[in-house]
Design an enzyme around this catalytic site. Structure first.
Site: not given
Length: 801
Positions: A274, A494, A504
């Site tokens: 994104e 992760r 983020k």
């Protein structure tokens, strides 16, 4: 781990089947594993059993394919009766059942697939081991006990897949002792790396050094766990509805054939960031998996921007992502945007409404949250299809205010999976889109668009991190509802690095509130920050390969594991040089003030002596500078620095290379104080031009290049961990955990003259100080260096993960 009283009963149950305490306690941490393991033990009908059987039951609880639950009792009885008696057989059984799914199967086919009744005798194992060792005899005699025994075991198992792995290992060990004799002290030493001939040019030396020393972990193919595209006909996921219905997600033969015709049977993956911030090292793992799988299989990987939220997205981020992907060594097959498919997504949303599987809702976000918590249907859930079609068109035309309507999927508000609670497919945002412009005022959600675009782009493997595992049912629900091709979904853990934040949102806060100096601050785990610090993409990818593509959740990788790979590469590629951070002036009284002795210094410790390109000039004059910390007034036995009346050697610090020297011993003869009679301003010393003195202490140094002229002045920035805690994200006030000493700026360090020619991208080893890289803040008149990493690990040695 402290086990609460409420966990005592399941803990006792897990211990009763022979699990070790740590495994049993870890099982209790994961609710899903606890539930599965309890059910498996009940199905097994055992109160206690051998450790071997218990470990196999644990494997069933953690690995059993969800699409074949109906067959689990059968498998468990094979384990309890010891017909399946080792992990190799069980892995084969799980693969067989995963392919069969809920369908019936023939027991003889099952037993053949997992080696039931196959007994491999000790004589057969010994015979095969002997043959394998003979095939590898040259390597065995050369490497002795450093030979990779695991590889030898693997070669034996190719002949006997159902042989007991423990017995195979014992036989190999016994036969190796017969060939090599008992281990010697030399066998216990770490093997020395072979020295490489250094090419004439430094750049070639760098690339050869990295390419010629692959580690074992680099030799292992991490992508073998993924199936081929043509195998994507099996049941991926079972979607259980509260009314008793079950949807079994899999491609029909016709859909899969259409897909394979378009792709030619090749692997297609996608890296879908994104564009709402800079990429961090967690994205490096995603790139390694997405791009790496496609490359390894001869396929293609899209760089797809997940640009469905125009309020948070910027062109700056899009440009950064494209640039950093290239820097990481990956080449996208195509650069696409979810916004490229806005029309197709809209048309499919309309189709869902027509099929009665979506509706326009007027609940506020707070009401949606409340109704979901109470598992209550929206008051508008059952509105007429025609009414939802008209309202959705009004949303598209901008006739409904922002926040007054959404399009929601009609899934299952009573599901056990909260991601099936009528997810939002579209919302209204009167915000221009950075890529699509102002054509749209409604935007699809990630949950709606991601799976559909995966299907439209014929992605074969949709790979994501474990927090998306809960979304798997809704992913397939949507594709099943629209009768679209279904990619193979697989989740991996992760990447969490100690003493850093990876969110983020948190990174954005650190940047916007100026806790750090931008997205590329060298203290951050952003890829831009790591690059600015002097870390290469090859070191990052080597680190990623080393940790593997696992599904172990909540794993925290210590930062020193990353630093190991950085240090290993820089040790081979960074030329050596001399810099003094806190200069203390030393006047050599028995050397003429006008003398300049040019000494040759090696840039590479193992470079051939006759290779002139491996040397740089170091001036030696009657004024040199040492680190202030390398001098003290009081000497001691454990101190190797300079003190009054004591001698040290000025040269590079290669203690293991006694013939490598290019300067002289000096002896402190006088200490000169400033006006306060307390501050030491300079030291007087005498040097030994004959080099007969052999002092223990060895110091790095920088001299005046000519009488009265200061050495080259450079700015040096030293970095430490940004956070004091290993996992600051767990802290409520995580900003209070910032390390106040994470950055130290030394504005005027002294360097040897050759360093004045350094340019952006150059990296060096400053003797005794660490590895450094030229920073982007450098100007023609002032070089700035960032310390990439120290020469040795400065963190605790306890428990690397």
């Amino acid at each position: 781990m402290v086990v609460e009283d409420g966990d005592a009963k399941p803990l006792d149950l897990f211990l009763s089947i022979g699990l070790d305490k740590r495994t049993a306690e870890n099982a209790l941490v994961n609710q899903k594993v606890t539930s599965n393991l309890t059910a498996v033990i009940e199905e097994a009908g055992v109160n206690e059993c051998s450790k071997t059987i218990g470990n196999l039951l644990y494997m069933v609880a953690t690995k059993y394919p969800a699409n074949a639950l109906v067959h689990r009792p059968t498998l468990i009885q094979y384990i309890v009766s010891s017909k399946i008696k080792n992990p190799a057989q069980l892995d084969a059984a799980l693969a067989f059942l995963g392919t069969v799914g809920p369908e019936t199967f023939k027991l003889n086919e099952f037993e053949e697939a997992c080696g039931i009744g196959v007994d491999v005798s000790i004589e057969e194992i010994q015979s095969t081991v002997t043959a394998v060792l003979e095939e590898n005899m040259v390597a065995i005699l050369e490497q002795r006990y450093h030979i990779n025994v695991g590889n030898l075991c693997g070669q034996v198992r190719k002949h006997h897949p159902w042989a007991d792995a423990k017995i195979v290992k014992e036989v190999i060990d016994e036969k190796l002792r017969g060939i090599l004799g008992e281990r010697t002290a030399d066998d216990d030493k770490k093997p020395l790396k072979k020295k490489k001939e250094k090419p004439a040019k430094v750049e070639k030396q760098k690339s050869d050094a990295i390419a010629s020393t692959p580690t074992l972990e680099e030799e292992v193919n991490p992508y073998l766990i993924f199936p081929e595209p043509a195998e994507n006909y099996k049941v991926h996921t079972e979607i259980f509805f509260s009314n008793g219905d079950i949807w079994r997600a899999h491609n029909t033969k016709e859909i899969l054939e259409r897909h394979l015709k378009v792709t030619g049977g090749k692997v297609f993956t996608r890296f879908p960031p994104e564009p709402n911030g800079y990429l961090h090292i967690g994205h490096a793992k995603a790139m390694f998996i997405d791009f790496g799988l496609a490359k390894e299989r001869g396929g293609s990987c899209y760089l797809r921007f997940d640009d469905t939220n125009p309020e948070a997205e910027k062109k700056e981020y899009i440009e950064h992502i494209q640039e950093i992907v290239q820097w990481m060594g990956w080449q996208p097959f195509k650069v696409t945007y979810t916004s490229n498919y806005f029309q197709e997504l809209y048309d499919l949303a309309v189709e869902l409404i027509r099929r009665g599987l979506a509706y326009v809702d007027h609940q506020s976000p707070e009401e949606v949250k409340e109704y979901r918590e109470k598992k209550m249907n929206s008051p508008w859930r059952d509105r007429p299809i025609a009414e939802s079609l008209k309202l959705f068109e009004d949303m598209r035309r901008g006739l409904i205010d922002e926040g007054k309507a959404t399009l929601r999927l009609k899934q299952d508000m009573q599901s056990d999976n909260k991601n099936m609670y009528d997810l939002i497919a579209y919302r209204i945002k009167f915000t221009p889109h950075p890529h699509a412009g102002d054509k749209w005022c409604i935007y699809p959600s990630y949950d709606f668009s991601h799976c559909i675009v995966d299907s439209l782009e014929n992605v074969t493997h949709s790979l994501c991190t474990l927090e998306f595992e809960i979304r798997r049912p809704s992913y397939y629900w949507l594709l099943l509802a629209l009768n679209l091709y279904q990619p193979y979904v697989w989740e991996y853990s992760r990447l969490n690095i100690s003493n850093a934040v990876m969110s983020k949102r948190k990174l954005n806060r650190l940047v916007t509130e100026k806790w750090v100096d931008g997205w590329d601050d060298p203290r951050l785990m952003t890829l831009a920050g790591l690059r600015r610090r002097g870390v290469s993409s090859t070191a990052i990818n080597s680190f990623i390969r080393g940790i593997g593509i696992t599904r172990s959740d909540n794993s925290m990788i210590r930062v020193d594991r990353l630093e190991y790979h950085i240090r290993e590469e820089l040790n081979k590629t960074a030329p050596r040089t001399l810099v003094v951070l806190d200069p203390l002036k030393v006047v050599i009284t028995n050397l003429d003030s006008g003398s300049v002795i040019d000494l040759d210094a090696k840039m590479w410790p193992d470079a051939p002596s006759d290779d002139s390109s491996s040397y740089y000039k170091v001036p030696f004059t009657n004024v040199v500078y040492i680190e202030r910390s390398d001098f003290r007034l009081k000497d001691s036995k454990d101190y190797y620095g300079l003190a009054p009346g004591k001698s040290v050697l000025l040269r590079q610090v290669y203690i293991f290379l006694p013939n490598f020297r290019y300067a002289f011993p000096i002896k402190c003869t006088e200490v000169v104080y400033g006006g306060d009679n307390d501050t030491i301003v300079e030291i007087h010393a005498e040097y030994d031009p004959s080099k007969k003195i052999k002092p223990k202490g060895v110091l790095h140094w920088v001299a005046q290049p000519s009488p009265g002229v200061d050495p080259v002045k450079v700015e040096v920035r030293l970095f430490e961990k940004l956070f004091l805690s290993e996992n600051p994200s767990e802290l409520e006030d995580w900003l209070s955990d910032l390390n106040p000493h994470s950055k130290e700026v030394i504005p005027e360090a002294y360097a040897v003259p050759s360093l004045a020619n350094a340019v952006l991208g150059d990296k060096f080893q400053f003797e005794r100080l660490g590895y450094f890289a030229v920073d982007t803040d450098s100007t023609p008149g002032k070089l700035v260096f960032n310390r990439t990493i120290t020469l040795r690990d400065s963190y605790s040695k306890g428990g690397n993960k």
